[in-house]
Design a protein around this motif. Sequence first.
Motif, short mmCIF file in Angstrom:
data_model
loop_
_atom_site.label_atom_id
_atom_site.label_comp_id
_atom_site.label_asym_id
_atom_site.label_seq_id
_atom_site.Cartn_x
_atom_site.Cartn_y
_atom_site.Cartn_z
N TYR A 1 0.86 -1.18 0.00
CA TYR A 1 0.00 0.00 0.00
C TYR A 1 0.89 1.23 0.00
CZ TYR A 1 0.83 -0.43 5.06
OH TYR A 1 1.41 -0.58 6.29
N THR A 2 0.26 2.38 -0.21
CA THR A 2 0.97 3.66 -0.20
C THR A 2 0.13 4.63 0.61
OG1 THR A 2 1.88 3.21 -2.40
CG2 THR A 2 1.93 5.48 -1.65
N LYS A 3 0.78 5.38 1.49
CA LYS A 3 0.03 6.23 2.41
C LYS A 3 0.66 7.61 2.58
CE LYS A 3 2.55 4.31 6.32
NZ LYS A 3 2.45 3.45 7.50
N TYR A 4 -0.22 8.58 2.80
CA TYR A 4 0.21 9.88 3.29
C TYR A 4 0.35 9.73 4.80
CZ TYR A 4 -1.51 12.26 -0.98
OH TYR A 4 -1.73 12.68 -2.25
N CYS A 5 1.46 10.16 5.36
CA CYS A 5 1.62 10.13 6.81
C CYS A 5 1.77 11.56 7.31
CB CYS A 5 2.84 9.31 7.23
SG CYS A 5 3.00 9.20 9.03
N VAL B 1 4.86 10.80 1.96
CA VAL B 1 4.14 9.74 1.26
C VAL B 1 5.06 8.53 1.23
CG1 VAL B 1 2.97 9.02 -0.83
CG2 VAL B 1 2.95 11.44 -0.17
N TRP B 2 4.59 7.43 1.83
CA TRP B 2 5.38 6.20 1.96
C TRP B 2 4.81 5.10 1.08
CZ3 TRP B 2 9.91 6.65 3.91
CH2 TRP B 2 10.17 7.62 4.87
N VAL B 3 5.71 4.42 0.38
CA VAL B 3 5.36 3.26 -0.44
C VAL B 3 5.88 2.04 0.32
CG1 VAL B 3 5.54 2.22 -2.73
CG2 VAL B 3 5.70 4.72 -2.48
N ILE B 4 4.98 1.16 0.73
CA ILE B 4 5.32 0.07 1.65
C ILE B 4 5.45 -1.25 0.92
CG2 ILE B 4 4.48 -1.29 3.60
CD1 ILE B 4 3.91 2.45 3.26
N PHE B 5 6.61 -1.89 1.11
CA PHE B 5 6.91 -3.20 0.54
C PHE B 5 7.27 -4.17 1.66
CE2 PHE B 5 7.96 -0.26 -2.85
CZ PHE B 5 7.48 -0.88 -3.99
N ILE C 1 -2.78 8.54 7.09
CA ILE C 1 -2.71 8.17 8.50
C ILE C 1 -2.29 9.40 9.33
CG2 ILE C 1 -2.27 5.74 8.03
CD1 ILE C 1 0.66 6.25 8.94
N TRP C 2 -2.56 9.31 10.60
CA TRP C 2 -2.25 10.37 11.58
C TRP C 2 -2.86 11.71 11.18
CZ3 TRP C 2 -0.79 9.60 16.37
CH2 TRP C 2 -0.21 8.37 16.68
N LEU D 1 -9.82 9.81 -0.19
CA LEU D 1 -9.10 8.63 0.27
C LEU D 1 -9.50 8.33 1.71
CD1 LEU D 1 -5.50 9.36 -1.07
CD2 LEU D 1 -7.16 7.73 -2.00
N PRO D 2 -9.42 7.07 2.13
CA PRO D 2 -9.67 6.76 3.55
C PRO D 2 -8.70 7.52 4.45
CG PRO D 2 -9.63 4.75 2.24
CD PRO D 2 -9.15 5.87 1.35
N LYS D 3 -9.21 7.95 5.60
CA LYS D 3 -8.41 8.72 6.55
C LYS D 3 -8.49 8.07 7.92
CE LYS D 3 -9.46 12.67 3.77
NZ LYS D 3 -9.93 11.80 2.70
N TYR D 4 -7.33 7.96 8.56
CA TYR D 4 -7.26 7.35 9.89
C TYR D 4 -6.69 8.37 10.87
CZ TYR D 4 -8.06 3.20 7.14
OH TYR D 4 -8.61 2.30 6.28
N HIS D 5 -7.36 8.51 11.99
CA HIS D 5 -6.99 9.48 13.03
C HIS D 5 -5.54 9.25 13.48
CE1 HIS D 5 -8.23 12.63 15.69
NE2 HIS D 5 -7.97 11.94 16.78
N GLU D 6 -5.17 7.98 13.62
CA GLU D 6 -3.79 7.60 13.93
C GLU D 6 -3.33 6.66 12.82
OE1 GLU D 6 -3.51 6.37 18.03
OE2 GLU D 6 -4.00 8.36 18.76
#
Length: 132
Positions: free
Chosen positions: A25-29, A44-48, A108-109, A123-128
Amino acid sequence: MVEEVHKASCLCGNIEIEASGTPNYTKYCHCQMCQKSYGSSFMVWVIFDKEKVHVKKGEIAKYQSSKSLARGFCANCGSNVSIHTDKFFDLPLGALENPDNIKIDHHIWTKRALNHVNLDDNLPKYHEDQHD
């Protein structure tokens, strides 16, 4: 079928990294550690999976920023090139050769998002963290 290869590097070129396959996945942190360590409003992190990522040139210097993760950087130019956890090897989107080929999945966060950051991208958003 040939597996896709994502190439990344630091600013000076001393570090070159390759990740194979599709990112998990890839996320804005928007966490404060990313803001401080990158001097930006977010990262922005690209996770492998860590076994899919290989350092092809150079050596990544690391800073243990929390119990569960280390932040990687080039000791020569200071570029941030990675985050390391037990399971994952994260690459910053901006270090990739072809960042426009990556689809960002979520934020995230968001409770730490700075006021000037617009979060209305659907995009989905997570409080943490999304795993909380």
